[in-house]
Design a protein around this motif. Structure first.
Motif, mmCIF file in Angstrom:
data_model
loop_
_atom_site.group_PDB
_atom_site.id
_atom_site.type_symbol
_atom_site.label_atom_id
_atom_site.label_comp_id
_atom_site.label_asym_id
_atom_site.label_seq_id
_atom_site.Cartn_x
_atom_site.Cartn_y
_atom_site.Cartn_z
ATOM 1 N N GLY A 274 0.800 -1.208 0.000
ATOM 2 C CA GLY A 274 0.000 0.000 0.000
ATOM 3 C C GLY A 274 0.838 1.265 0.000
ATOM 4 O O GLY A 274 2.057 1.249 0.210
ATOM 5 N N GLU A 275 0.160 2.374 -0.224
ATOM 6 C CA GLU A 275 0.818 3.671 -0.297
ATOM 7 C C GLU A 275 1.316 4.098 1.082
ATOM 8 O O GLU A 275 0.699 3.806 2.101
ATOM 9 N N GLY A 276 2.458 4.794 1.090
ATOM 10 C CA GLY A 276 3.000 5.312 2.340
ATOM 11 C C GLY A 276 3.881 4.356 3.110
ATOM 12 O O GLY A 276 4.406 4.716 4.169
ATOM 13 N N ALA A 277 4.062 3.138 2.600
ATOM 14 C CA ALA A 277 4.918 2.174 3.292
ATOM 15 C C ALA A 277 6.380 2.615 3.228
ATOM 16 O O ALA A 277 6.805 3.304 2.293
ATOM 17 N N LEU A 278 7.142 2.200 4.232
ATOM 18 C CA LEU A 278 8.576 2.477 4.280
ATOM 19 C C LEU A 278 9.325 1.176 4.559
ATOM 20 O O LEU A 278 8.797 0.271 5.206
ATOM 21 N N GLY A 279 10.550 1.114 4.078
ATOM 22 C CA GLY A 279 11.384 -0.043 4.351
ATOM 23 C C GLY A 279 12.814 0.370 4.630
ATOM 24 O O GLY A 279 13.264 1.434 4.183
ATOM 25 N N LEU A 280 13.514 -0.448 5.379
ATOM 26 C CA LEU A 280 14.940 -0.245 5.631
ATOM 27 C C LEU A 280 15.620 -1.600 5.544
ATOM 28 O O LEU A 280 15.268 -2.524 6.275
ATOM 29 N N GLY A 281 16.557 -1.717 4.619
ATOM 30 C CA GLY A 281 17.290 -2.973 4.444
ATOM 31 C C GLY A 281 18.773 -2.706 4.288
ATOM 32 O O GLY A 281 19.195 -1.569 4.048
ATOM 33 N N TYR A 282 19.563 -3.757 4.414
ATOM 34 C CA TYR A 282 21.010 -3.572 4.305
ATOM 35 C C TYR A 282 21.692 -4.889 3.945
ATOM 36 O O TYR A 282 21.113 -5.971 4.040
ATOM 37 N N THR A 283 22.945 -4.778 3.546
ATOM 38 C CA THR A 283 23.819 -5.922 3.373
ATOM 39 C C THR A 283 25.194 -5.592 3.927
ATOM 40 O O THR A 283 25.618 -4.430 3.879
ATOM 41 N N THR A 284 25.870 -6.609 4.451
ATOM 42 C CA THR A 284 27.232 -6.415 4.948
ATOM 43 C C THR A 284 28.259 -6.779 3.894
ATOM 44 O O THR A 284 29.458 -6.689 4.141
ATOM 45 N N TYR A 285 27.794 -7.223 2.726
ATOM 46 C CA TYR A 285 28.707 -7.540 1.625
ATOM 47 C C TYR A 285 29.008 -6.288 0.838
ATOM 48 O O TYR A 285 28.122 -5.445 0.626
ATOM 49 N N GLU A 286 30.230 -6.157 0.388
ATOM 50 C CA GLU A 286 30.627 -4.946 -0.332
ATOM 51 C C GLU A 286 30.037 -4.931 -1.743
ATOM 52 O O GLU A 286 30.326 -5.814 -2.553
ATOM 53 N N VAL A 287 29.202 -3.943 -2.018
ATOM 54 C CA VAL A 287 28.610 -3.771 -3.349
ATOM 55 C C VAL A 287 28.741 -2.316 -3.749
ATOM 56 O O VAL A 287 28.635 -1.414 -2.916
ATOM 57 N N ASP A 288 28.946 -2.092 -5.025
ATOM 58 C CA ASP A 288 29.011 -0.738 -5.559
ATOM 59 C C ASP A 288 27.602 -0.339 -5.994
ATOM 60 O O ASP A 288 27.029 -0.958 -6.885
ATOM 61 N N THR A 289 27.052 0.707 -5.377
ATOM 62 C CA THR A 289 25.714 1.178 -5.731
ATOM 63 C C THR A 289 25.763 2.587 -6.329
ATOM 64 O O THR A 289 24.749 3.262 -6.454
ATOM 65 N N GLU A 290 26.968 3.042 -6.674
ATOM 66 C CA GLU A 290 27.143 4.377 -7.246
ATOM 67 C C GLU A 290 26.692 4.382 -8.700
ATOM 68 O O GLU A 290 27.065 3.496 -9.473
ATOM 69 N N VAL A 291 25.877 5.372 -9.069
ATOM 70 C CA VAL A 291 25.435 5.476 -10.474
ATOM 71 C C VAL A 291 26.069 6.679 -11.132
ATOM 72 O O VAL A 291 26.628 7.544 -10.479
#
Length: 290
Positions: free
Chosen positions: A273-290
């Motif tokens: 539904g609308e307005g939901a929020l999430g928080l997730g993470y990983t401890t593995y090294e990943v490049d998320t730079e765009v």
């Protein structure tokens, strides 16, 4: 050996990031009335939330057909790929993972290695990013073993806050009475993945308190992961301003963590539904730079 990486659309990874690492996408769909739309290709999140806001019945969601997956595999085979690491949302909430396996059995000359992420959204995308960033420097079997270890809860985790009970009620997961009582009490369920299934973590009154609870859990887990290259993501359902404010606060509290912003697209948004929020993470090294 030439390895391709595929992820389904519910990872909601930025297009620029998928292009950077040549990650291919297989889309899931939402069915609104008699029309089916491939998410992020034929309907945007804004269009989706605008359309469903006043609908009595929820849209239906649809996994990629085996035929669509076969077409993608044949394209990859023609490009010279011999193997595909295919990362998908939890098999307990969608048949996408099973369809990937079935499609792989139908195409000769290319081997599909399907990965059940046991989670969803950008957190699922962490696995695809790791695969794409390491496929040229690792043998295939060790890479697949790393992905299995990466997805374990101690290494990759997520929590979701439901802002409105309307979609859970419309989807049959709550009775009308439960939804009414919950709304009157301003209950904001916090959900998590356990053994690949979405389950309640805790029910909190008011969204602010629910966010604080998730922050506290995240802080405890970050203490346990001190010294590791944590990448985290804040996810929202058409609540970008609120998500950005939360993101800024989390960055200030955790300067050593790399934070990103993402969204719940039509398929996942149908259920949360609308307005939901999430928080997730990983401890593995990943490049998320765009």
């Amino acid at each position: 050996m030439k390895i391709a990486v595929v992820v389904d659309s519910t990872s909601y990874l930025p297009d620029a990031l998928k292009e950077k690492y040549d990650i291919r996408t297989i889309p899931l769909s939402v069915v609104i009335g008699d029309e089916s739309y491939k998410e992020d290709e034929e309907i945007t999140p804004d269009e989706f939330y605008d359309r469903i806001r006043n609908m009595e019945e929820l849209p239906r969601t649809s996994q990629p057909s085996i035929g669509d997956y076969i077409l993608l595999l044949e394209t990859l085979r023609r490009e010279g790929y011999t193997d595909v690491v295919s990362v998908h949302l939890s098999s307990k909430i969608s048949g996408t993972y099973q369809n990937a396996i079935a499609a792989g059995q139908s195409v000769q000359g290319i081997e599909v290695h399907a990965v059940d992420s046991e989670v969803a959204c950008y957190v699922q995308g962490f696995l695809a990013l790791y695969a794409a960033q390491h496929k040229d420097g690792m043998e295939l079997e060790p890479l697949l073993l790393e992905l299995e270890e990466m997805k374990r809860k101690k290494n990759t985790n997520a929590y979701f806050i439901v802002d409105t009970l309307t979609n859970l009620q419309k989807g049959g997961r709550l009775t009308n009475a439960q939804a009414m009582i919950g709304s009157l009490l301003k209950v904001k369920p916090i959900l998590e993945f356990q053994e690949a299934q979405i389950v309640p973590y805790e029910k909190i009154r008011t969204k602010k308190k629910a966010m604080k609870k998730v922050e506290d859990v995240f802080e405890t887990e970050m203490e346990r992961h001190k010294g590791k290259p944590v990448t985290a993501v804040v996810i929202h359902s058409n609540a970008e301003a609120e998500a950005k404010e939360w993101l800024a606060a989390l960055r200030e509290k955790h300067p050593g963590v790399t934070f990103r912003l993402s969204y719940f697209g039509p398929v996942i948004g149908t259920h949360l539904g609308e307005g939901a929020l999430g928080l997730g993470y990983t401890t593995y090294e990943v490049d998320t730079e765009v």
